[in-house]
Design a protein around this motif. Structure first.
Motif, PDB file in Angstrom:
ATOM      1  N   ALA A 137       0.679  -1.211  -0.116  1.00  0.00           N
ATOM      2  CA  ALA A 137       0.192   0.247   0.059  1.00  0.00           C
ATOM      3  C   ALA A 137       0.988   0.964   0.657  1.00  0.00           C
ATOM      4  CB  ALA A 137      -1.096  -0.051   1.365  1.00  0.00           C
ATOM      5  N   GLY A 138       1.842   0.815  -0.148  1.00  0.00           N
ATOM      6  CA  GLY A 138       3.311   2.562   0.080  1.00  0.00           C
ATOM      7  C   GLY A 138       3.318   2.836   1.693  1.00  0.00           C
ATOM      8  N   ILE A 139       3.116   2.255   2.168  1.00  0.00           N
ATOM      9  CA  ILE A 139       3.160   2.595   4.302  1.00  0.00           C
ATOM     10  C   ILE A 139       4.442   2.025   4.297  1.00  0.00           C
ATOM     11  CG2 ILE A 139       2.361   2.741   6.069  1.00  0.00           C
ATOM     12  CD1 ILE A 139      -0.490   2.437   4.681  1.00  0.00           C
ATOM     13  N   ASP A 140       5.800   2.945   4.840  1.00  0.00           N
ATOM     14  CA  ASP A 140       6.601   2.795   5.480  1.00  0.00           C
ATOM     15  C   ASP A 140       6.646   1.206   7.018  1.00  0.00           C
ATOM     16  OD1 ASP A 140       7.615   4.514   3.656  1.00  0.00           O
ATOM     17  OD2 ASP A 140       8.544   5.868   5.770  1.00  0.00           O
ATOM     18  N   THR A 141       7.727   0.647   6.237  1.00  0.00           N
ATOM     19  CA  THR A 141       7.306  -0.085   7.326  1.00  0.00           C
ATOM     20  C   THR A 141       8.511  -0.305   8.288  1.00  0.00           C
ATOM     21  OG1 THR A 141       8.249  -2.415   5.256  1.00  0.00           O
ATOM     22  CG2 THR A 141       6.606  -1.949   5.157  1.00  0.00           C
ATOM     23  N   GLU A 142       9.296   0.564   8.365  1.00  0.00           N
ATOM     24  CA  GLU A 142      10.659   0.805   8.683  1.00  0.00           C
ATOM     25  C   GLU A 142      10.773   2.644   8.983  1.00  0.00           C
ATOM     26  OE1 GLU A 142      14.275   0.244   7.348  1.00  0.00           O
ATOM     27  OE2 GLU A 142      13.554   0.746   5.348  1.00  0.00           O
ATOM     28  N   ASP A 143      10.740   3.187  10.076  1.00  0.00           N
ATOM     29  CA  ASP A 143      11.300   4.580  10.536  1.00  0.00           C
ATOM     30  C   ASP A 143      11.934   5.222   9.821  1.00  0.00           C
ATOM     31  OD1 ASP A 143      11.611   7.211  11.555  1.00  0.00           O
ATOM     32  OD2 ASP A 143      10.768   6.990  13.596  1.00  0.00           O
ATOM     33  N   ARG A 144      11.789   5.903   8.189  1.00  0.00           N
ATOM     34  CA  ARG A 144      12.640   6.595   7.755  1.00  0.00           C
ATOM     35  C   ARG A 144      13.445   7.351   8.230  1.00  0.00           C
ATOM     36  NH1 ARG A 144      10.067   8.883   2.895  1.00  0.00           N
ATOM     37  NH2 ARG A 144       8.756   7.352   2.919  1.00  0.00           N
ATOM     38  N   ILE A 145      13.302   8.037   9.753  1.00  0.00           N
ATOM     39  CA  ILE A 145      14.385   8.861  10.080  1.00  0.00           C
ATOM     40  C   ILE A 145      15.380   8.152  10.657  1.00  0.00           C
ATOM     41  CG2 ILE A 145      14.269  11.310  12.271  1.00  0.00           C
ATOM     42  CD1 ILE A 145      11.811  11.701  11.071  1.00  0.00           C
ATOM     43  N   ILE A 146      14.547   6.715  11.593  1.00  0.00           N
ATOM     44  CA  ILE A 146      15.946   6.690  12.613  1.00  0.00           C
ATOM     45  C   ILE A 146      17.230   5.899  10.972  1.00  0.00           C
ATOM     46  CG2 ILE A 146      16.593   3.855  13.732  1.00  0.00           C
ATOM     47  CD1 ILE A 146      13.807   5.312  15.186  1.00  0.00           C
ATOM     48  N   LYS A 147      16.296   4.953  10.308  1.00  0.00           N
ATOM     49  CA  LYS A 147      17.159   4.653   9.261  1.00  0.00           C
ATOM     50  C   LYS A 147      18.337   5.735   8.710  1.00  0.00           C
ATOM     51  CE  LYS A 147      17.304   1.539   5.336  1.00  0.00           C
ATOM     52  NZ  LYS A 147      16.673   0.671   4.549  1.00  0.00           N
ATOM     53  N   LEU A 148      17.365   6.937   8.355  1.00  0.00           N
ATOM     54  CA  LEU A 148      18.378   8.409   8.235  1.00  0.00           C
ATOM     55  C   LEU A 148      20.250   8.831   8.435  1.00  0.00           C
ATOM     56  CD1 LEU A 148      18.876  10.145   5.602  1.00  0.00           C
ATOM     57  CD2 LEU A 148      17.278  11.677   6.449  1.00  0.00           C
ATOM     58  N   LYS A 149      19.209   8.727   9.840  1.00  0.00           N
ATOM     59  CA  LYS A 149      20.692   9.056  10.508  1.00  0.00           C
ATOM     60  C   LYS A 149      21.546   7.935  10.735  1.00  0.00           C
ATOM     61  CE  LYS A 149      17.712  11.728  14.158  1.00  0.00           C
ATOM     62  NZ  LYS A 149      17.378  11.457  15.288  1.00  0.00           N
ATOM     63  N   LYS A 150      20.988   6.272  11.178  1.00  0.00           N
ATOM     64  CA  LYS A 150      22.134   5.602  10.834  1.00  0.00           C
ATOM     65  C   LYS A 150      23.310   5.287   9.605  1.00  0.00           C
ATOM     66  CE  LYS A 150      19.651   1.921  13.451  1.00  0.00           C
ATOM     67  NZ  LYS A 150      18.641   0.763  13.284  1.00  0.00           N
ATOM     68  N   TYR A 151      22.225   5.771   8.281  1.00  0.00           N
ATOM     69  CA  TYR A 151      23.217   6.172   7.398  1.00  0.00           C
ATOM     70  C   TYR A 151      24.156   7.401   7.262  1.00  0.00           C
ATOM     71  CZ  TYR A 151      24.229   6.300   2.440  1.00  0.00           C
ATOM     72  OH  TYR A 151      24.802   6.669   0.878  1.00  0.00           O
ATOM     73  N   ILE A 152      23.422   8.602   8.220  1.00  0.00           N
ATOM     74  CA  ILE A 152      24.394   9.867   8.014  1.00  0.00           C
ATOM     75  C   ILE A 152      25.717   9.189   9.567  1.00  0.00           C
ATOM     76  CG2 ILE A 152      25.167  11.915   9.144  1.00  0.00           C
ATOM     77  CD1 ILE A 152      22.081  12.268   8.029  1.00  0.00           C
ATOM     78  N   ALA A 153      25.216   8.668  10.559  1.00  0.00           N
ATOM     79  CA  ALA A 153      26.277   8.359  10.915  1.00  0.00           C
ATOM     80  C   ALA A 153      27.294   7.426  10.540  1.00  0.00           C
ATOM     81  CB  ALA A 153      25.783   7.370  12.161  1.00  0.00           C
ATOM     82  N   ASN A 154      26.994   6.142   9.686  1.00  0.00           N
ATOM     83  CA  ASN A 154      27.947   5.510   9.179  1.00  0.00           C
ATOM     84  C   ASN A 154      29.235   5.978   7.760  1.00  0.00           C
ATOM     85  OD1 ASN A 154      27.656   3.007  10.519  1.00  0.00           O
ATOM     86  ND2 ASN A 154      25.567   2.714   9.156  1.00  0.00           N
ATOM     87  N   MET A 155      28.101   7.049   7.043  1.00  0.00           N
ATOM     88  CA  MET A 155      28.511   8.215   6.495  1.00  0.00           C
ATOM     89  C   MET A 155      30.081   8.755   7.380  1.00  0.00           C
ATOM     90  SD  MET A 155      27.256  11.038   3.075  1.00  0.00           S
ATOM     91  CE  MET A 155      26.615  11.499   4.836  1.00  0.00           C
TER      92      MET A 155
END
Length: 732
Positions: free
Chosen positions: A713-731
């Motif tokens: 249905a196009g609804i997020d199944t994960e918190d996209r903000i938490i995911k972005l924060k993790k990506y930035i931390a690894n970057m």
């Protein structure tokens, strides 16, 4: 002795009869006790008076003879007249006759009488008048410059207020009359006259003469206005065989002054402010605006100067002047004696309040309950260009005045019900209540007000320009209360809530029982109310431009007003449904109850691993900045997550931002890109509906994609903000 009509030329040959004796007037002397000549002063109000007086003299000389009312003066045994009233007019006539004589090179013997006019206020003024009569100007420069350049004109004369005023007036006369031929001939033919009344005919004593002239104050604008209004009405009376002027002037001096007296100068105890001049003129402007609207026009297209308005609406040449005078009279008279009340304030407080009270309407607390007083003190600024008394208050005052003019036909109880209807319409028609020339709706609005106040009916036959949604609601409430009179208090109390201001459609007549719950809800934190509503569903409304959306605000009522007052926005019914659902969920509300509703919603989303857009709105305060409640999304169907938070009512700015990016790393949010990028040394990150794109700064090439997991249905199944924060931390 008797009153006689004279010109400035023949007054010097007048013989005054006094019983068995007679005295020939051969000299006019402005005495020491008199004030300085004032019509040439440099002052906004005096400039207006000077301009109007010269225009009247110009019309007289060019074909419309004029009589300048009375000149009063005492004549001694030697024939010297000292004016009690008329000094300013006589001095201007002296200067005009001097100008005509010099400009047209009239022989000395014809204007010799000018030397018999003199000032005794200061020796300088006396000698100036004598030297002026002898002087022949070149007319090659301004008269004032030419005169001041003469050897007989000492440098310090420029500081004499009478002389400096005369110089200003001479320049003004030259500017106005320089192209007029045969001025002297017209003056000889008595183009300008005045009535002369010796002071003894008035029964005045020398003591009174001294008192009247020791004030040293020039006539006020109001005094000039009053005299001009009287002159116009008398001319109209002569034309129509009526006697209106005496009645109107009598009311100005007595009953209308008594009415305005308590309002003088905002109640100041300063004796110099103990007059009602400004209050009268402001209300006069209000009446003139009403006349203009009733003519189907807008005051925006006309001067706001009271003298211009006087001649526009009350001139003897205007075919509507008689009706306009009747309007002026009725608009003043109706406030003088209000049945059952001692004064306007007492009457207005009987049905108006700042908070809900039985039998009263609620008015904006920014203004006085005494709307009549606000009109008298704030109708316009001193320049007359800015209306400080807003249009919605003009309409309200008009409605009340219409009732006062028809107290014998409309009962007080009917009026109180009807003024509530008008007040509801006014409060919910901010966009419609306009008098711009390109969309002047006030004439039709005033017609609608007439019908409502006089009949209680919202008449479909009249072109009504109030808000159409509010008109429909008022009709429904009229019908509902006719069938359910026992529910009147419920309806009115809900109308009076500060969040509704007369429009209750967001709750509805079917849900009147929820009124107390609504009141309970809005004792809570607005931010928590916002979140609780969003926890039940996306209650936002799409504006007519399609890309901008309205949500609530934790600090500005503007946002709630936009949501709760039906407009062209799409989604009002959805907001209504969600609000009613929230109200039905609890008997009463407090912050703790709302916190539990919010927490339950967030916990359920996290348990199910489903993160719809409203989850982020409720979870992260960055989505709810407390501004105007505006967000933008140009494709909500295909990109339901792509809402940018705005900080203004209408446009993007440097303070706009994509909330996921701001929450993830506010320090790297780019204001230059209106908050749509996170910018780092080598790359920048952009939010998409189902991912984040990572691009190189040097060539904008895509280097990585951070995909957001979504269901079918196009609804997020994960918190996209938490995911972005993790990506930035690894970057990093």
């Amino acid at each position: 002795m008797s009153t006689t009509l004279h010109s400035f030329m023949d007054i010097f040959e007048t013989t005054i009869e006094d019983g068995d004796t007679s005295v020939q007037l051969n000299k006019i002397v402005i005495p020491l006790i008199q004030r300085d000549y004032a019509q040439g002063r440099i002052d906004k109000d005096i400039n207006r008076v000077r301009s109007r007086f010269l225009q009247a003299l110009y019309r007289a000389v060019t074909g419309e003879p004029i009589t300048l009312d009375f000149v009063y003066g005492d004549i001694d045994e030697e024939g010297t007249m000292t004016p009690l009233d008329g000094q300013q007019r006589l001095t201007t006539l002296f200067l005009l006759h001097w100008y005509a004589a010099k400009k047209e090179k009239i022989s000395d013997d014809k204007y010799a009488f000018l030397s018999r006019f003199s000032y005794e206020t200061r020796y300088s003024a006396r000698y100036f008048c004598a030297e002026l009569v002898k002087f022949m100007p070149s007319f090659e420069t301004t008269l004032s410059a030419d005169i001041k350049n003469q050897a007989w004109f000492p440098f310090d004369w420029k500081d004499d207020p009478t002389i400096s005023s005369m110089l200003v007036m001479l320049d003004a006369i030259d500017e106005r009359f320089k192209d007029v031929p045969d001025i002297w001939e017209q003056l000889e033919n008595k183009a300008i006259t005045f009535y002369f009344l010796p002071i003894r005919d008035m029964g005045l004593t020398d003591e009174l003469y001294i008192k009247m002239n020791s004030r040293g104050k020039p006539l006020t604008v109001f005094e000039h206005f009053k005299a001009e209004l009287e002159r116009e009405i008398r001319a109209l009376d002569e034309k129509n065989g009526q006697n209106t002027a005496d009645r109107i002037v009598g009311k100005i001096d007595k009953s209308w002054t008594d009415l305005l007296w308590k309002y003088r100068s905002s109640g100041s105890s300063d004796a110099d402010d103990n007059i009602i001049d400004d209050e009268f003129l402001r209300y006069f402007k209000f009446v003139c605006d009403i006349i203009c609207y009733r003519n189907g026009q807008s005051p925006q297209g006309y001067s706001s100067d009271v003298f211009d308005l006087l001649h526009l609406y009350f001139s003897a040449d205007d075919e509507k002047a008689v009706a306009n005078i009747a309007t002026l009279e009725s608009f003043f008279d109706c406030w003088c004696k209000i049945k059952g009340y001692n004064n306007p304030t007492e009457f207005l407080e009987s049905f108006m309040s700042y908070t809900h009270a039985r039998g009263k309407i609620v008015v904006d607390s920014r203004y006085k309950i005494d709307v009549f007083e606000d009109c008298l003190h704030f109708y316009s600024d001193k320049s007359g260009r800015i209306r400080q008394f807003p249009l919605n208050r003009i309409v309200l005052l008009y409605a009340i005045t219409i009732y006062l003019q028809h107290q014998s036909e409309v009962t007080y109880s009917d009026f109180v019900r009807r003024i509530r209807i008008v007040n509801n319409l006014i409060q919910n028609s901010e966009d419609e209540v306009s008098d711009r020339q390109d969309r002047n709706r006030i004439p039709a609005i005033l017609q609608a007000v007439d019908a409502i106040i006089l009949t209680g009916v919202i008449d479909d036959s009249i072109e009504i320009n109030f808000n159409v949604n509010q008109i429909q609601e008022e009709k429904e409430k009229i019908e509902f209360l006719m069938q359910n009179p026992d529910r009147t208090d419920e309806v009115f109390e809900l109308e009076d809530h500060n969040m509704l201001k007369g429009q209750i459609g967001i709750i509805g007549l079917d849900n009147l029982s929820l009124g107390s719950r609504f009141s309970s809800l809005f004792t809570c934190s607005w931010d928590k109310i916002d979140c609780a509503l969003m926890a039940l569903g996306n209650y936002g409304q799409q504006e007519r431009n399609k890309w901008r959306y309205q949500f609530a605000s934790k600090s500005l009522q503007y946002a709630w007003d936009e949501l709760f007052h039906k407009s062209a926005n799409a989604g009002f019914e959805n907001t209504h449904t969600i609000l009613v659902e929230l109200l039905k969920s609890k008997e009463s509300f407090d912050d703790g109850i709302l916190d539990r509703i919010i927490s339950a919603f967030l916990a359920q989303c996290e348990k199910d691993n489903l993160y719809p857009w409203n989850y982020y709105y409720v979870k992260y305060p960055v989505f709810r900045p407390g501004s105007y409640g505006k967000m933008s999304n140009d494709d909500v169907v295909n990109k339901p997550y792509m809402f940018s938070v705005m900080q203004t009512k209408t446009q993007w700015s440097q303070n706009t931002y994509m909330p996921y990016l701001k929450e993830a790393d506010d320090d790297h949010l780019s204001r230059d890109e209106m908050g749509q990028y996170l910018v780092y040394d080598d790359v920048y990150i952009v939010c998409e509906n189902n991912s984040y794109g990572v691009y190189r700064n040097d060539d904008d090439s895509l280097t990585d994609t951070v995909t957001i997991s979504q269901n079918e249905a196009g609804i997020d199944t994960e918190d996209r903000i938490i995911k972005l924060k993790k990506y930035i931390a690894n970057m990093k």
